[in-house]
Design a protein around this motif. Sequence first.
Motif, PDB file in Angstrom:
ATOM      1  N   ILE A  63       0.604  -3.498  -2.496  1.00 12.15           N
ATOM      2  CA  ILE A  63      -0.357  -3.118  -1.067  1.00 12.15           C
ATOM      3  C   ILE A  63      -0.114  -1.594  -0.203  1.00 12.15           C
ATOM      4  CG2 ILE A  63      -0.915  -4.087   0.778  1.00 12.15           C
ATOM      5  CD1 ILE A  63       0.335  -6.383  -0.204  1.00 12.15           C
ATOM      6  N   THR A  64       0.959  -1.286  -0.322  1.00  9.87           N
ATOM      7  CA  THR A  64       0.425  -0.190   0.300  1.00  9.87           C
ATOM      8  C   THR A  64       0.883   0.924   0.034  1.00  9.87           C
ATOM      9  OG1 THR A  64       3.019  -1.122   2.006  1.00  9.87           O
ATOM     10  CG2 THR A  64       2.622   1.273   2.177  1.00  9.87           C
ATOM     11  N   ILE A  65       0.936   1.198  -1.277  1.00  4.68           N
ATOM     12  CA  ILE A  65       0.755   2.707  -1.473  1.00  4.68           C
ATOM     13  C   ILE A  65      -1.023   2.160  -1.948  1.00  4.68           C
ATOM     14  CG2 ILE A  65       0.245   3.400  -4.357  1.00  4.68           C
ATOM     15  CD1 ILE A  65       3.820   2.573  -4.106  1.00  4.68           C
ATOM     16  N   GLY A  66      -1.647   1.367  -2.502  1.00  2.00           N
ATOM     17  CA  GLY A  66      -3.439   0.960  -2.713  1.00  2.00           C
ATOM     18  C   GLY A  66      -3.223   1.560  -1.303  1.00  2.00           C
ATOM     19  N   SER A  67      -3.045   0.933  -0.927  1.00  5.11           N
ATOM     20  CA  SER A  67      -3.648   1.059   1.173  1.00  5.11           C
ATOM     21  C   SER A  67      -3.915   2.015   1.372  1.00  5.11           C
ATOM     22  CB  SER A  67      -3.259   0.170   1.680  1.00  5.11           C
ATOM     23  OG  SER A  67      -3.878   0.482   3.340  1.00  5.11           O
ATOM     24  N   SER A  68      -2.677   3.314   1.199  1.00  7.51           N
ATOM     25  CA  SER A  68      -2.018   4.605   2.031  1.00  7.51           C
ATOM     26  C   SER A  68      -2.995   5.490   0.617  1.00  7.51           C
ATOM     27  CB  SER A  68      -0.977   4.921   1.098  1.00  7.51           C
ATOM     28  OG  SER A  68      -0.111   4.430   2.412  1.00  7.51           O
TER      29      SER A  68
END
Length: 203
Positions: A63-68
Amino acid sequence: MTDLSQNYFVSVAEIAAKLDQATTIAQKLSLTASNARAVALRAGERAAGFRPLTDFIDRLAEITIGSSKKINQMAAVLSQTSAEKVRADGAILHFNSVYKIAHESPYIHSLDEVYERCKSEQDRLEKTYRRQIEQLSEELATLSSELRNAVILATLSRVEASQAGAQYQDALINVADNVEGAAGKIKNHIKYSQQMVSTLEEY
């Protein structure tokens, strides 16, 4: 480049830099999940309750990688809009100056049509800029909300680690500490990015 345009680009660049750092931390978090899965596998049934938590750690990292990445793309688009907005604002200021200086000129109104086109473009860019900032702010808030789950995740991980036996307990508790520490660092980057967005809203 004007001071105002520098402010736009510096703020957007800082947001992108912070999100790049968040992505790097999230990638390490994904590695933590893999290591935790290996330890839990070796611990067998004593760490059965820990294994599902590794999936949540993976999900948090994804989620963090995708959202970033998404936020960085939004920041790039916002940077382009900012550049166009600065040019449009500058053009209108120039027109206003000319109208003021040459207000008695018999041909001054020959500029009216061009001025109106520029003003219309400025208004369009202003609305686009505000909308993009709002979308960026919402995405940052969503990611920040997801990261709150990391604290719960770390607590659950410590509880499950205590059931794994002395041989594996320290390694699994270290996983929990890594999750909480990584999430804290990412949240700090997100918080800073949100402050930068607030700065952009003032321009």
